[in-house]
Write an enzyme that holds these catalytic residues in place. Structure first.
Site, short mmCIF file in Angstrom:
data_model
loop_
_atom_site.label_atom_id
_atom_site.label_comp_id
_atom_site.label_asym_id
_atom_site.label_seq_id
_atom_site.Cartn_x
_atom_site.Cartn_y
_atom_site.Cartn_z
N SER A 1 0.86 -1.19 0.00
CA SER A 1 0.00 0.00 0.00
C SER A 1 0.89 1.23 0.00
O SER A 1 2.05 1.18 0.45
CB SER A 1 -0.86 0.03 1.27
N TYR B 1 -1.96 0.26 10.74
CA TYR B 1 -2.07 -0.16 9.33
C TYR B 1 -0.78 0.18 8.58
O TYR B 1 -0.24 -0.65 7.84
CB TYR B 1 -3.28 0.49 8.67
#
Ligand code: NDP
Ligand code: 8X3
Length: 252
Positions: free
Chosen positions: A140, A153
């Site tokens: 990501s 995250y």
């Protein structure tokens, strides 16, 4: 075409779109996820449409025993895996470090990091004797840049970045390619999961601009997976045209 791809998290979003695209190109699929009904439905649909072989496997990537038991026992004819896409993953919550939920951190790290490591470790005994293979990790932009309230995250996706680099070094003698794809904001079920079913907040993430769609990441994955054997894309950061970095968007 007699190629096989294993895609984790194929019940939704990127994983499902990747399954659909590779099926269209006549690859055989091993698709995984926890939602058995969705896997079965996708499997039936793609078999009927493209006349390919599909092996659906239901397991939670966080469950070390389930990962190894399931993958060790797949039929021999399925062990010739050309490409593994480590896609299963999630974000949970978006709060400051001091307010973030510890259970959410555990789930993200167990899924995004340990799950990816377990699945890869279970598949490598099939790839190594072939002296070829390709591991594609879905990281990501959050694994490249830390953003406000991204704590757990971002940490999990920075780990995916580090693991992708580590795998590329350690698997070099086995001629296994390792690619990391790092997408920016993409409209999937991701935000519904992150914001725990709050549709208003989830939708607002994609308002005012055109985000990436799952099909965009599927196309990029297919491109990476079908380059000549001597070519490996190490990593890609991919955003929609309206996104410059993890926090800068042009919204209209
Ligand atoms: P979705 O929520 O649409 O899909 C997530 C997939 O992961 C589902 O198929 C889900 O299947 C699977 N999954 C989640 N947890 C587990 C688990 N414990 N065990 C097995 N499978 C699991 O989100 P996306 O398609 O957007 O996300 C895919 C990947 O892309 C994730 O790693 C995410 O972090 C990453 N990503 C997403 C971006 C975005 O903006 N959408 C941007 C950058 C990266 P099931 O629930 O059936 O188990
Ligand atoms: C998902 C993209 O920016 O929400 O990995 O972290 S972001």
């Amino acid at each position: 075409m007699d190629k096989t791809i294993l895609i984790t998290g194929a019940t939704s979003g990127f994983g499902k779109a990747i399954a659909q695209l590779f099926a269209e190109h006549k690859w055989n699929l091993i698709i995984t996820g926890r939602r058995k009904d969705r896997l079965a439905q996708l499997s039936e649909e793609l078999k009927q449409k493209y006349h390919i072989e599909i092996l659906p496997l239901v397991f939670d990537v966080q469950d070390r025993n389930a990962v190894f038991d399931t993958l060790e026992h797949i039929p021999d004819e399925w062990k010739k895996i050309d490409v593994l896409v480590n896609n299963a993953g999630l974000a949970l919550g978006r709060e400051p470090f001091d307010k973030a939920n510890i259970d959410d951190w555990e789930t993200m790290l167990n899924t995004n990091v340990k799950g990816l490591m377990y699945v890869t470790k279970a598949v490598l005994p099939f790839m190594i004797p072939q002296k070829k293979g390709h591991i594609i990790n879905i990281g990501s932009i959050a694994g490249k840049e830390v953003y406000v309230n991204g704590n757990g995250y971002c940490a999990s996706k920075h780990a995916v970045d580090a693991l992708s680099k580590a795998m590329r070094i350690d698997l070099l003698p086995h001629k296994i390619k390792v690619t990391a794809i790092h997408p920016g904001a993409a409209e999937t079920e991701f935000s519904m999961v992150r914001f725990k079913g709050n549709e208003v907040i989830a939708k607002s993430v994609y308002e005012g601009y055109t985000p990436l769609y799952a099909e965009d990441i599927a196309n990029i994955t297919f491109y990476c997976a079908t380059l000549p054997v001597h070519v490996c894309i190490n990593e890609l950061i991919v955003t929609s045209t309206a996104q410059a970095n993890s926090t800068t968007f042009f919204k209209e």
